[in-house]
Design a protein around this motif. Structure first.
Motif, PDB file in Angstrom:
ATOM      1  N   ALA A 116       0.810  -1.214   0.000  1.00  3.54           N
ATOM      2  CA  ALA A 116       0.000   0.000   0.000  1.00  3.54           C
ATOM      3  C   ALA A 116       0.843   1.264   0.000  1.00  3.54           C
ATOM      4  CB  ALA A 116      -0.949   0.005   1.206  1.00  3.54           C
ATOM      5  N   VAL A 117       0.395   2.251  -0.771  1.00  7.27           N
ATOM      6  CA  VAL A 117       1.005   3.580  -0.794  1.00  7.27           C
ATOM      7  C   VAL A 117      -0.109   4.616  -0.939  1.00  7.27           C
ATOM      8  CG1 VAL A 117       3.201   2.848  -1.812  1.00  7.27           C
ATOM      9  CG2 VAL A 117       1.302   3.465  -3.318  1.00  7.27           C
ATOM     10  N   GLY A 118       0.219   5.866  -0.640  1.00 11.38           N
ATOM     11  CA  GLY A 118      -0.737   6.938  -0.878  1.00 11.38           C
ATOM     12  C   GLY A 118      -0.936   7.839   0.322  1.00 11.38           C
ATOM     13  N   ALA A 119      -1.264   9.095   0.025  1.00 16.30           N
ATOM     14  CA  ALA A 119      -1.481  10.104   1.071  1.00 16.30           C
ATOM     15  C   ALA A 119      -2.922  10.141   1.545  1.00 16.30           C
ATOM     16  CB  ALA A 119      -1.089  11.485   0.534  1.00 16.30           C
ATOM     17  N   SER A 120      -3.775   9.251   1.037  1.00 14.19           N
ATOM     18  CA  SER A 120      -5.211   9.349   1.323  1.00 14.19           C
ATOM     19  C   SER A 120      -5.545   9.164   2.799  1.00 14.19           C
ATOM     20  CB  SER A 120      -5.998   8.349   0.470  1.00 14.19           C
ATOM     21  OG  SER A 120      -5.491   7.048   0.616  1.00 14.19           O
ATOM     22  N   GLY A 121      -4.798   8.310   3.518  1.00 13.32           N
ATOM     23  CA  GLY A 121      -5.042   8.155   4.953  1.00 13.32           C
ATOM     24  C   GLY A 121      -4.815   9.464   5.690  1.00 13.32           C
ATOM     25  N   ALA A 122      -3.725  10.171   5.326  1.00 13.03           N
ATOM     26  CA  ALA A 122      -3.427  11.469   5.940  1.00 13.03           C
ATOM     27  C   ALA A 122      -4.462  12.508   5.533  1.00 13.03           C
ATOM     28  CB  ALA A 122      -2.021  11.923   5.519  1.00 13.03           C
ATOM     29  N   ILE A 123      -4.897  12.449   4.277  1.00  3.47           N
ATOM     30  CA  ILE A 123      -5.903  13.399   3.789  1.00  3.47           C
ATOM     31  C   ILE A 123      -7.240  13.175   4.481  1.00  3.47           C
ATOM     32  CG2 ILE A 123      -7.245  14.068   1.744  1.00  3.47           C
ATOM     33  CD1 ILE A 123      -4.620  13.501   0.126  1.00  3.47           C
ATOM     34  N   PHE A 124      -7.613  11.922   4.685  1.00  2.44           N
ATOM     35  CA  PHE A 124      -8.831  11.645   5.454  1.00  2.44           C
ATOM     36  C   PHE A 124      -8.683  12.151   6.887  1.00  2.44           C
ATOM     37  CE2 PHE A 124     -10.658   9.260   2.086  1.00  2.44           C
ATOM     38  CZ  PHE A 124     -12.000   9.062   2.419  1.00  2.44           C
ATOM     39  N   GLY A 125      -7.454  12.173   7.384  1.00  2.00           N
ATOM     40  CA  GLY A 125      -7.211  12.741   8.701  1.00  2.00           C
ATOM     41  C   GLY A 125      -7.571  14.211   8.757  1.00  2.00           C
ATOM     42  N   LEU A 126      -7.430  14.906   7.627  1.00  2.00           N
ATOM     43  CA  LEU A 126      -7.823  16.316   7.570  1.00  2.00           C
ATOM     44  C   LEU A 126      -9.337  16.455   7.664  1.00  2.00           C
ATOM     45  CD1 LEU A 126      -5.375  17.657   4.821  1.00  2.00           C
ATOM     46  CD2 LEU A 126      -5.036  17.511   7.301  1.00  2.00           C
ATOM     47  N   PHE A 127     -10.062  15.478   7.099  1.00  2.14           N
ATOM     48  CA  PHE A 127     -11.520  15.447   7.301  1.00  2.14           C
ATOM     49  C   PHE A 127     -11.832  15.317   8.791  1.00  2.14           C
ATOM     50  CE2 PHE A 127     -11.888  13.731   2.804  1.00  2.14           C
ATOM     51  CZ  PHE A 127     -12.560  14.844   2.306  1.00  2.14           C
ATOM     52  N   GLY A 128     -11.052  14.447   9.454  1.00  2.21           N
ATOM     53  CA  GLY A 128     -11.227  14.266  10.902  1.00  2.21           C
ATOM     54  C   GLY A 128     -10.973  15.557  11.657  1.00  2.21           C
ATOM     55  N   ALA A 129     -10.013  16.363  11.160  1.00  2.95           N
ATOM     56  CA  ALA A 129      -9.715  17.655  11.788  1.00  2.95           C
ATOM     57  C   ALA A 129     -10.894  18.621  11.632  1.00  2.95           C
ATOM     58  CB  ALA A 129      -8.449  18.248  11.166  1.00  2.95           C
ATOM     59  N   TYR A 130     -11.543  18.551  10.486  1.00  3.71           N
ATOM     60  CA  TYR A 130     -12.744  19.374  10.269  1.00  3.71           C
ATOM     61  C   TYR A 130     -13.871  18.969  11.226  1.00  3.71           C
ATOM     62  CZ  TYR A 130     -11.487  21.989   6.034  1.00  3.71           C
ATOM     63  OH  TYR A 130     -10.930  22.869   5.141  1.00  3.71           O
ATOM     64  N   ILE A 131     -14.030  17.662  11.403  1.00  3.18           N
ATOM     65  CA  ILE A 131     -15.091  17.180  12.297  1.00  3.18           C
ATOM     66  C   ILE A 131     -14.833  17.641  13.724  1.00  3.18           C
ATOM     67  CG2 ILE A 131     -16.138  15.110  13.314  1.00  3.18           C
ATOM     68  CD1 ILE A 131     -15.651  13.713  10.617  1.00  3.18           C
ATOM     69  N   TYR A 132     -13.563  17.560  14.171  1.00  4.06           N
ATOM     70  CA  TYR A 132     -13.241  18.050  15.520  1.00  4.06           C
ATOM     71  C   TYR A 132     -13.541  19.538  15.617  1.00  4.06           C
ATOM     72  CZ  TYR A 132     -10.807  19.930  19.477  1.00  4.06           C
ATOM     73  OH  TYR A 132     -10.529  20.633  20.628  1.00  4.06           O
ATOM     74  N   LEU A 133     -13.204  20.292  14.572  1.00  3.47           N
ATOM     75  CA  LEU A 133     -13.453  21.728  14.574  1.00  3.47           C
ATOM     76  C   LEU A 133     -14.940  22.016  14.720  1.00  3.47           C
ATOM     77  CD1 LEU A 133     -12.494  24.671  14.163  1.00  3.47           C
ATOM     78  CD2 LEU A 133     -12.760  24.298  11.697  1.00  3.47           C
ATOM     79  N   TYR A 134     -15.762  21.250  14.005  1.00  2.00           N
ATOM     80  CA  TYR A 134     -17.204  21.466  14.074  1.00  2.00           C
ATOM     81  C   TYR A 134     -17.741  21.152  15.472  1.00  2.00           C
ATOM     82  CZ  TYR A 134     -22.167  21.376  13.077  1.00  2.00           C
ATOM     83  OH  TYR A 134     -23.513  21.632  13.113  1.00  2.00           O
ATOM     84  N   ILE A 135     -17.240  20.063  16.056  1.00  5.20           N
ATOM     85  CA  ILE A 135     -17.711  19.665  17.396  1.00  5.20           C
ATOM     86  C   ILE A 135     -17.274  20.671  18.457  1.00  5.20           C
ATOM     87  CG2 ILE A 135     -17.451  17.920  19.212  1.00  5.20           C
ATOM     88  CD1 ILE A 135     -17.313  15.816  16.980  1.00  5.20           C
ATOM     89  N   SER A 136     -16.026  21.143  18.354  1.00  2.34           N
ATOM     90  CA  SER A 136     -15.495  22.059  19.380  1.00  2.34           C
ATOM     91  C   SER A 136     -15.958  23.497  19.173  1.00  2.34           C
ATOM     92  CB  SER A 136     -13.965  22.008  19.385  1.00  2.34           C
ATOM     93  OG  SER A 136     -13.444  22.447  18.144  1.00  2.34           O
ATOM     94  N   LYS A 137     -16.187  23.865  17.922  1.00  2.00           N
ATOM     95  CA  LYS A 137     -16.632  25.232  17.612  1.00  2.00           C
ATOM     96  C   LYS A 137     -17.832  25.180  16.661  1.00  2.00           C
ATOM     97  CE  LYS A 137     -13.020  27.077  19.740  1.00  2.00           C
ATOM     98  NZ  LYS A 137     -13.152  27.937  20.942  1.00  2.00           N
ATOM     99  N   PRO A 138     -18.976  24.706  17.125  1.00  4.75           N
ATOM    100  CA  PRO A 138     -20.138  24.528  16.244  1.00  4.75           C
ATOM    101  C   PRO A 138     -20.666  25.829  15.648  1.00  4.75           C
ATOM    102  CG  PRO A 138     -20.758  24.253  18.547  1.00  4.75           C
ATOM    103  CD  PRO A 138     -19.273  24.313  18.508  1.00  4.75           C
ATOM    104  N   ASP A 139     -20.313  26.943  16.262  1.00  2.15           N
ATOM    105  CA  ASP A 139     -20.788  28.219  15.746  1.00  2.15           C
ATOM    106  C   ASP A 139     -20.015  28.680  14.512  1.00  2.15           C
ATOM    107  OD1 ASP A 139     -18.654  28.351  17.677  1.00  2.15           O
ATOM    108  OD2 ASP A 139     -18.766  30.530  17.567  1.00  2.15           O
ATOM    109  N   VAL A 140     -18.871  28.020  14.236  1.00  2.00           N
ATOM    110  CA  VAL A 140     -18.040  28.409  13.091  1.00  2.00           C
ATOM    111  C   VAL A 140     -18.698  28.001  11.778  1.00  2.00           C
ATOM    112  CG1 VAL A 140     -15.805  28.108  11.963  1.00  2.00           C
ATOM    113  CG2 VAL A 140     -15.928  28.306  14.454  1.00  2.00           C
ATOM    114  N   PHE A 141     -19.287  26.808  11.749  1.00  2.00           N
ATOM    115  CA  PHE A 141     -19.908  26.300  10.529  1.00  2.00           C
ATOM    116  C   PHE A 141     -21.382  26.014  10.774  1.00  2.00           C
ATOM    117  CE2 PHE A 141     -15.461  24.750  10.345  1.00  2.00           C
ATOM    118  CZ  PHE A 141     -15.043  25.489   9.238  1.00  2.00           C
ATOM    119  N   ASN A 142     -22.182  26.161   9.747  1.00  2.00           N
ATOM    120  CA  ASN A 142     -23.593  25.808   9.866  1.00  2.00           C
ATOM    121  C   ASN A 142     -23.785  24.322   9.592  1.00  2.00           C
ATOM    122  OD1 ASN A 142     -23.616  25.479   7.045  1.00  2.00           O
ATOM    123  ND2 ASN A 142     -24.221  27.611   6.726  1.00  2.00           N
ATOM    124  N   ILE A 143     -25.003  23.838   9.803  1.00  2.00           N
ATOM    125  CA  ILE A 143     -25.296  22.419   9.655  1.00  2.00           C
ATOM    126  C   ILE A 143     -25.122  21.955   8.211  1.00  2.00           C
ATOM    127  CG2 ILE A 143     -27.766  22.744   9.228  1.00  2.00           C
ATOM    128  CD1 ILE A 143     -26.115  19.951  11.359  1.00  2.00           C
TER     129      ILE A 143
END
Length: 305
Positions: A116-143
């Motif tokens: 296996a090779v590829g940056a996709s696991g790390a890139i999906f981690g950035l999705f995870g960072a967005y989810i944490y941002l939404y949970i910790s700062k829900p007022d930043v983004f709308n639903i």
């Protein structure tokens, strides 16, 4: 006028990936890299990781199987990386990116046997960072943003189910890892060493350690590991250790003709012609097109007449 700081890390990571791809081209003479080139440059290959080459959990993050794979991942990184770098800061961004990539590699190490090779696991981690941002700062983004984000994640995971060559476990574990490590470091305004972040940091380290140990245990009990170790011992002329590995591997999978072939050679070198003939015959029986085994078997039988 507001000055926007230049975004360096995202672009540097993209550049590193591109340069490695070009370097691989000069070795392979093609942008559709073969498996040997990928392994040579540091692809995740389970037997090698299980034998102690743990750097192969990091190097695959910067490798890609072909030009299309590279372009697709770098396009996604360019879109997601800039925002995460701004929101979390460059140091936290690189921690999130690399740690999520390691989570993805370990997930692949545990659940899939393929190289296996590829940056996709790390890139999906950035999705995870967005989810944490939404949970910790829900007022930043709308639903609506959250729905769009989850839709994109769902579509990508669906592609991983439809197309068998996509390593979905790396995506899933990268996503989880990205969320957990984002929780552990916090966004730019959160203190990195905040006491509130200690449980998340401990969880991140524990998950990596436990998952890695699990992966090593699972893979060291697999016949492919025995084959790899046996071949390595042969290169080092450690015949007895190689023989032990091939016998163990054969007990785990008696349909692998190469085990019989190697053992045939070892028994022949020991002067045990009867066992050598038996093992070469088994190799040919399993794979009638095994030319090397046929030739040696014919030569032994002619000399025995």
């Amino acid at each position: 006028m507001i000055k926007i700081k230049k975004l360096y890390l995202t672009h540097i990571i993209i550049l590193i990936n591109a340069l490695i791809c070009i370097l691989m081209f000069f070795v392979d003479k093609s942008f559709n890299f073969n498996i040997y080139t990928l392994i040579r440059f540091g692809a995740k290959y389970n037997p090698m990781v299980a034998s102690g080459q743990y750097y192969r959990l990091i190097t695959p993050i910067f490798l890609h199987s072909d030009l299309t794979h590279l372009l697709f991942n770098m396009y996604a990184l360019n879109i997601l990386g800039k925002n995460i770098e701004l929101i979390y800061g460059k140091y936290k961004f690189i921690i999130i990116y690399l740690t999520a990539g390691i989570f993805g590699s370990i997930g692949s190490f545990i659940f899939t046997k393929s190289v296996a090779v590829g940056a996709s696991g790390a890139i999906f981690g950035l999705f995870g960072a967005y989810i944490y941002l939404y949970i910790s700062k829900p007022d930043v983004f709308n639903i609506a943003f959250l729905k769009n984000l989850l839709t994109v994640i769902g579509i990508n995971l669906l592609f991983g189910i439809i197309f068998p060559n996509i390593d979905n476990w790396a995506h899933i574990c990268g996503l989880i890892g990205g969320f957990i490590v984002s929780w552990s470091v916090g966004i730019r305004v959160e203190k990195f060493l905040s006491p509130k972040k200690i449980p998340a940091k401990i969880l991140t380290i524990l998950l990596i350690c436990i998952s890695l140990i699990t992966g090593i245990s699972l893979n060291q009990n697999d016949w492919e590991y025995n084959l790899y170790k046996g071949e390595e011992y042969l290169k080092q002329n450690k015949i007895i250790k190689a023989k032990e590995q091939f016998i163990i591997g054969l007990s785990r999978n008696n349909t692998v003709e190469v085990f019989y072939y190697y053992l045939g050679h070892i028994y022949l070198s020991e002067g045990n012609t009867k066992k050598a003939i038996y093992h070469f015959q088994k190799a040919v029986e399993i794979n009638p097109k095994f030319v090397e085994a046929k030739e040696i078997l014919d030569a032994i039988q002619k000399n025995s007449l």
